[in-house]
Design an enzyme around this catalytic site. Structure first.
Site, PDB file in Angstrom:
ATOM      1  N   THR A 147       0.843  -1.195   0.000  1.00 13.74           N
ATOM      2  CA  THR A 147       0.000   0.000   0.000  1.00 13.74           C
ATOM      3  C   THR A 147       0.877   1.244   0.000  1.00 13.74           C
ATOM      4  O   THR A 147       1.913   1.273   0.690  1.00 13.74           O
ATOM      5  CB  THR A 147      -0.972   0.090   1.203  1.00 13.74           C
ATOM      6  OG1 THR A 147      -1.482   1.427   1.264  1.00 13.74           O
ATOM      7  CG2 THR A 147      -0.354  -0.234   2.530  1.00 13.74           C
ATOM      8  N   ASP A 149      -0.050   3.771   1.379  1.00 19.13           N
ATOM      9  CA  ASP A 149      -0.379   4.457   2.636  1.00 19.13           C
ATOM     10  C   ASP A 149       0.557   4.089   3.790  1.00 19.13           C
ATOM     11  O   ASP A 149       0.598   4.798   4.803  1.00 19.13           O
ATOM     12  CB  ASP A 149      -1.821   4.115   3.072  1.00 19.13           C
ATOM     13  CG  ASP A 149      -2.847   4.432   2.008  1.00 19.13           C
ATOM     14  OD1 ASP A 149      -2.551   5.273   1.145  1.00 19.13           O
ATOM     15  OD2 ASP A 149      -3.941   3.836   2.042  1.00 19.13           O
ATOM     16  N   ARG A 184       2.260  33.148  -2.278  1.00 24.52           N
ATOM     17  CA  ARG A 184       1.000  32.460  -1.979  1.00 24.52           C
ATOM     18  C   ARG A 184       1.149  31.401  -0.892  1.00 24.52           C
ATOM     19  O   ARG A 184       2.258  30.958  -0.581  1.00 24.52           O
ATOM     20  CB  ARG A 184       0.516  31.707  -3.242  1.00 24.52           C
ATOM     21  CG  ARG A 184      -0.168  32.590  -4.223  1.00 24.52           C
ATOM     22  CD  ARG A 184      -0.479  31.799  -5.481  1.00 24.52           C
ATOM     23  NE  ARG A 184      -1.281  32.608  -6.379  1.00 24.52           N
ATOM     24  CZ  ARG A 184      -1.342  32.423  -7.685  1.00 24.52           C
ATOM     25  NH1 ARG A 184      -0.649  31.467  -8.272  1.00 24.52           N
ATOM     26  NH2 ARG A 184      -2.114  33.192  -8.418  1.00 24.52           N
ATOM     27  N   MET A 191      -2.850  11.399  -0.517  1.00 29.39           N
ATOM     28  CA  MET A 191      -3.613  10.245  -0.033  1.00 29.39           C
ATOM     29  C   MET A 191      -3.008   9.704   1.262  1.00 29.39           C
ATOM     30  O   MET A 191      -2.035  10.256   1.775  1.00 29.39           O
ATOM     31  CB  MET A 191      -3.620   9.158  -1.096  1.00 29.39           C
ATOM     32  CG  MET A 191      -4.563   9.429  -2.238  1.00 29.39           C
ATOM     33  SD  MET A 191      -4.584   8.000  -3.335  1.00 29.39           S
ATOM     34  CE  MET A 191      -5.974   8.405  -4.379  1.00 29.39           C
ATOM     35  N   GLY A 192      -3.551   8.603   1.720  1.00 30.25           N
ATOM     36  CA  GLY A 192      -3.015   7.975   2.936  1.00 30.25           C
ATOM     37  C   GLY A 192      -4.091   7.397   3.843  1.00 30.25           C
ATOM     38  O   GLY A 192      -3.787   6.824   4.870  1.00 30.25           O
ATOM     39  N   HIS A 293      -4.427  10.225  -7.265  1.00 30.64           N
ATOM     40  CA  HIS A 293      -3.978   8.952  -7.839  1.00 30.64           C
ATOM     41  C   HIS A 293      -2.628   9.042  -8.535  1.00 30.64           C
ATOM     42  O   HIS A 293      -2.045   8.006  -8.873  1.00 30.64           O
ATOM     43  CB  HIS A 293      -5.045   8.423  -8.802  1.00 30.64           C
ATOM     44  CG  HIS A 293      -6.320   8.070  -8.099  1.00 30.64           C
ATOM     45  ND1 HIS A 293      -7.270   9.009  -7.780  1.00 30.64           N
ATOM     46  CD2 HIS A 293      -6.777   6.891  -7.610  1.00 30.64           C
ATOM     47  CE1 HIS A 293      -8.261   8.422  -7.133  1.00 30.64           C
ATOM     48  NE2 HIS A 293      -7.989   7.143  -7.014  1.00 30.64           N
ATOM     49  N   ARG A 296      -0.145   6.906  -6.964  1.00 35.58           N
ATOM     50  CA  ARG A 296      -0.186   5.445  -7.132  1.00 35.58           C
ATOM     51  C   ARG A 296       0.444   4.988  -8.449  1.00 35.58           C
ATOM     52  O   ARG A 296       0.625   3.792  -8.667  1.00 35.58           O
ATOM     53  CB  ARG A 296      -1.639   4.964  -7.066  1.00 35.58           C
ATOM     54  CG  ARG A 296      -2.290   5.219  -5.742  1.00 35.58           C
ATOM     55  CD  ARG A 296      -3.204   4.099  -5.306  1.00 35.58           C
ATOM     56  NE  ARG A 296      -4.172   3.686  -6.272  1.00 35.58           N
ATOM     57  CZ  ARG A 296      -5.493   3.661  -6.061  1.00 35.58           C
ATOM     58  NH1 ARG A 296      -5.986   4.082  -4.911  1.00 35.58           N
ATOM     59  NH2 ARG A 296      -6.315   3.218  -6.976  1.00 35.58           N
TER      60      ARG A 296
HETATM   61  O1  F6P Z   1      -5.244   2.762  -0.015  1.00 40.47           O
HETATM   62  C1  F6P Z   1      -4.716   3.388  -1.124  1.00 40.47           C
HETATM   63  C2  F6P Z   1      -5.540   4.580  -1.512  1.00 40.47           C
HETATM   64  O2  F6P Z   1      -4.867   5.175  -2.595  1.00 40.47           O
HETATM   65  C3  F6P Z   1      -5.818   5.567  -0.383  1.00 40.47           C
HETATM   66  O3  F6P Z   1      -4.712   6.378  -0.101  1.00 40.47           O
HETATM   67  C4  F6P Z   1      -7.010   6.298  -0.929  1.00 40.47           C
HETATM   68  O4  F6P Z   1      -7.819   6.828   0.097  1.00 40.47           O
HETATM   69  C5  F6P Z   1      -7.757   5.232  -1.650  1.00 40.47           C
HETATM   70  O5  F6P Z   1      -6.825   4.209  -1.968  1.00 40.47           O
HETATM   71  C6  F6P Z   1      -8.412   5.710  -2.926  1.00 40.47           C
HETATM   72  O6  F6P Z   1      -9.082   4.663  -3.527  1.00 40.47           O
HETATM   73  P1  F6P Z   1      -9.819   4.721  -4.935  1.00 40.47           P
HETATM   74  O7  F6P Z   1      -8.924   3.985  -5.878  1.00 40.47           O
HETATM   75  O8  F6P Z   1     -11.108   4.016  -4.698  1.00 40.47           O
HETATM   76  O9  F6P Z   1      -9.991   6.162  -5.332  1.00 40.47           O
END
Ligand code: F6P
Length: 369
Positions: A147, A149, A184, A191-192, A293, A296
């Site tokens: 993950t 996170d 600014r 995320m997390g 995203h 990710r």
């Molecule tokens: O757990 C990984 C994660 O990227 C979290 O950080 C985030 O809250 C969630 O998944 C977002 O999920 P989705 O792919 O449903 O937008």
């Protein structure tokens, strides 16, 4: 002594994370070197539960050729899903209502029918909880902690986290100059989920002046005071890093969508709220950047690639040794194995005695408290 392994399956579940393909590749190579056959399950367990969705096969052979050249690629060649947990599967009842049903027996039957001896389950808390349930029902299972996170307990880190932090840090580096040029406040939302690891690590590394994490309820007056203090020293801009799960002292969180059967609540939107409030409190022009995203995607860092390969090959060694119901974990300097039941359903947040947190405080970063 359990029977020797001949055929194993691998699945990836939950949100994708950089390094998934490196795990898949390493499992397939280490298993093939032992003479085992490997199979990939598509999209979590969907390949088993909904074979009709995959004309090319919901479960397919993973040969060494099939995993050639994928170690550096983001995403997962198996696909993944964070919907339809087989332990709480949403099913439409004859009366039109939707109820959660346990479909794990169908997975066990599939393994027995296809003479698959074991499963390597790569995922976060949700996937490892499913893995533990399958193990308790008699399947040989080893988990691999994934993950961005970094919120899994009993492992120093999960793979995917380092890549997310590296990217968020690079974004912070880029934002300093534009924030300074325009004098600014820049708010960066990352995320997390309910843990502040990404915000904390990227915030400190990227030179944030304030960092808001779920573990420390924030008071924006404190952040505004920090921004004013910087101004009194001629520093006319500020960068604020906010974790998506951060909450105000009154417990308020920002949601994109509430939880529904088969899907957890979706966090997000806090950056916008914080930027608006800070503009009101300081009178400074404020902007928000949501990294979402983007964190990710992309190629895994060398740390994540190596962690993924160490985890994948250690999972194969665990199965060879006859282990089951364990997760491969990073316990510097080595990998070790921890019982899945010690990981399932537990979240690892940033501890208040973390030296990284203390580092931030000693660097003068405001945590909103
Ligand atoms: O757990 C990984 C994660 O990227 C979290 O950080 C985030 O809250 C969630 O998944 C977002 O999920 P989705 O792919 O449903 O937008």
């Amino acid at each position: 002594m359990p029977s020797p392994i001949r055929r194993i399956a691998i699945c990836t579940g939950g949100g994708d994370a950089p390094g998934l393909n490196a795990v898949i590749r390493s499992v397939v190579i280490a298993a093939s070197n032992r003479g085992w056959e490997c199979y990939g399950i598509r999209e979590g367990f969907n390949g088993i539960l909904f074979p009709e969705r995959y004309p090319e096969g919901g479960v397919f052979r993973l040969t060494r050729d099939r995993v050639r050249g994928i170690g550096h690629l983001g995403g997962t060649i198996l696909g993944t899903t964070n919907k339809g947990n087989p332990l709480h599967f949403p099913m439409k009842m004859p009366d039109g209502t939707v109820k959660e049903v346990d479909r794990t027996d169908e997975i066990l039957e599939f393994f027995a029918r296809k003479e698959l001896d074991a499963l390597v389950s790569v995922g976060g808390d949700g996937s490892l909880t499913i893995a533990n349930a399958l193990h308790l029902k008699g399947l040989r299972v080893v988990g691999v902690p994934k993950t961005i996170d970094n919120d899994l307990d009993k492992t120093f880190t999960t793979f995917g986290f380092d890549t997310a932090v590296a990217f968020a840090t690079e974004c912070m580096d880029r934002l300093h100059s534009t924030a300074e040029s325009h004098q600014r406040v820049m708010v960066v939302e990352v995320m997390g989920r309910y843990a502040g690891w990404i915000a904390l690590h990227a915030g400190i590394s990227g030179g944030a002046h304030a960092i808001l994490i779920p573990e420390i309820p924030y008071d924006l007056e404190k952040v505004a005071a920090k921004i004013r203090e910087r101004e009194s020293h001629g520093r006319m801009y500020s960068l604020v890093m906010v974790a998506e799960g951060a909450q105000a002292a009154d417990g308020q969180r920002s949601l994109q969508a509430p939880a529904e059967i088969g899907h957890a609540e979706r966090l997000g939107g806090i950056g916008e709220r914080v930027a608006k409030s800070l503009q009101g409190l300081t009178g400074k022009d404020s902007r928000v950047v949501v990294l979402g995203h983007l964190l990710r995607g992309g190629s895994p860092t060398s740390f994540d690639r190596l962690a993924a390969m160490r985890f994948g090959t250690a999972a194969v060694r665990a199965l060879e040794e006859g282990q089951s119901g364990v997760m491969v974990a990073l316990a510097f300097p080595n990998v070790n194995y921890v019982p899945l039941e010690e990981v399932a359903g537990r979240m690892k947040g940033v501890p208040m005695d973390s030296d990284t947190l203390q580092t931030g405080r000693d660097m003068g970063i405001c945590f909103g408290d």
